[in-house]
Design a protein around this motif. Structure first.
Motif, PDB file in Angstrom:
ATOM      1  N   CYS A   1       0.799  -1.084  -0.005  1.00  0.00           N
ATOM      2  CA  CYS A   1       0.033  -0.070   0.145  1.00  0.00           C
ATOM      3  C   CYS A   1       0.883   1.198   0.143  1.00  0.00           C
ATOM      4  CB  CYS A   1      -0.968  -0.124   1.184  1.00  0.00           C
ATOM      5  SG  CYS A   1      -1.900   1.317   1.460  1.00  0.00           S
TER       6      CYS A   1
ATOM      7  N   SER B   1      -0.269   4.426   0.444  1.00  0.00           N
ATOM      8  CA  SER B   1      -0.749   5.266   1.447  1.00  0.00           C
ATOM      9  C   SER B   1      -0.127   5.052   2.608  1.00  0.00           C
ATOM     10  CB  SER B   1      -2.130   5.710   1.339  1.00  0.00           C
ATOM     11  OG  SER B   1      -2.983   4.644   1.759  1.00  0.00           O
ATOM     12  N   CYS B   2      -0.070   3.710   3.162  1.00  0.00           N
ATOM     13  CA  CYS B   2       0.484   3.457   4.482  1.00  0.00           C
ATOM     14  C   CYS B   2       1.866   3.651   4.467  1.00  0.00           C
ATOM     15  CB  CYS B   2       0.308   2.033   4.622  1.00  0.00           C
ATOM     16  SG  CYS B   2      -1.169   1.472   5.034  1.00  0.00           S
TER      17      CYS B   2
ATOM     18  N   ASN C   1       2.458   7.920   5.095  1.00  0.00           N
ATOM     19  CA  ASN C   1       1.891   8.241   6.180  1.00  0.00           C
ATOM     20  C   ASN C   1       2.579   7.740   7.533  1.00  0.00           C
ATOM     21  OD1 ASN C   1      -0.067   9.747   4.750  1.00  0.00           O
ATOM     22  ND2 ASN C   1      -1.607   8.276   4.832  1.00  0.00           N
TER      23      ASN C   1
ATOM     24  N   VAL D   1       2.266   4.969   8.969  1.00  0.00           N
ATOM     25  CA  VAL D   1       1.067   4.099   9.817  1.00  0.00           C
ATOM     26  C   VAL D   1       1.145   4.215  11.224  1.00  0.00           C
ATOM     27  CG1 VAL D   1       0.186   1.710   9.661  1.00  0.00           C
ATOM     28  CG2 VAL D   1       1.211   2.419   7.825  1.00  0.00           C
TER      29      VAL D   1
ATOM     30  N   LYS E   1      -1.487   4.329  13.649  1.00  0.00           N
ATOM     31  CA  LYS E   1      -2.841   4.017  13.879  1.00  0.00           C
ATOM     32  C   LYS E   1      -2.970   3.105  14.908  1.00  0.00           C
ATOM     33  CE  LYS E   1      -3.898   4.969   9.190  1.00  0.00           C
ATOM     34  NZ  LYS E   1      -4.574   4.611   7.938  1.00  0.00           N
TER      35      LYS E   1
ATOM     36  N   CYS F   1      -7.188  -1.770   1.607  1.00  0.00           N
ATOM     37  CA  CYS F   1      -6.012  -1.902   2.627  1.00  0.00           C
ATOM     38  C   CYS F   1      -6.926  -1.921   4.221  1.00  0.00           C
ATOM     39  CB  CYS F   1      -5.283  -0.524   2.551  1.00  0.00           C
ATOM     40  SG  CYS F   1      -4.166  -0.280   3.951  1.00  0.00           S
TER      41      CYS F   1
ATOM     42  N   TYR G   1      -5.574  -1.222   6.940  1.00  0.00           N
ATOM     43  CA  TYR G   1      -5.089  -0.276   8.013  1.00  0.00           C
ATOM     44  C   TYR G   1      -5.808   0.890   7.420  1.00  0.00           C
ATOM     45  CZ  TYR G   1      -1.992  -4.215   8.974  1.00  0.00           C
ATOM     46  OH  TYR G   1      -1.613  -5.233   9.432  1.00  0.00           O
ATOM     47  N   CYS G   2      -6.018   1.229   6.267  1.00  0.00           N
ATOM     48  CA  CYS G   2      -6.469   2.441   5.783  1.00  0.00           C
ATOM     49  C   CYS G   2      -7.899   2.596   5.710  1.00  0.00           C
ATOM     50  CB  CYS G   2      -6.139   2.935   4.519  1.00  0.00           C
ATOM     51  SG  CYS G   2      -4.330   3.319   4.222  1.00  0.00           S
TER      52      CYS G   2
ATOM     53  N   THR H   1      -7.102   1.761  -1.915  1.00  0.00           N
ATOM     54  CA  THR H   1      -5.644   2.500  -2.294  1.00  0.00           C
ATOM     55  C   THR H   1      -4.908   1.811  -3.331  1.00  0.00           C
ATOM     56  OG1 THR H   1      -4.645   1.419  -0.544  1.00  0.00           O
ATOM     57  CG2 THR H   1      -5.658   3.582   0.137  1.00  0.00           C
TER      58      THR H   1
END
Length: 64
Positions: free
Chosen positions: A15, A17-18, A21, A23, A25, A50, A52-53, A57
């Motif tokens: 991913c 975006s993870c 960012n 991650v 979270k 994803c 996590y998101c 993504t």
């Protein structure tokens, strides 16, 4: 004997975006999928879910 080259190779999708960012979270981790692709194609990029998101993504191929 001639050794055959396999045209299909196993790749790992991660991913994007993870990774960007960092991650931070409830569950730390990066969403990854394992798939196959043609050896002669350009780098693989797919839209996957994803966990996590919690949304779809872009997942890109990771170098081994």
């Amino acid at each position: 004997m001639k050794k055959e080259k396999n045209v299909r190779v196993i790749v790992i999708l991660e991913c994007t975006s993870c990774v960007r960012n960092g991650v931070i979270k409830e569950f730390s981790g990066i969403s990854r999928y394992i798939t196959e692709k043609n050896r002669y194609n350009t780098p693989l990029e797919l839209k996957k879910f994803c966990r996590y998101c919690k949304k779809h993504t872009t997942h890109e191929e990771v170098k081994k």
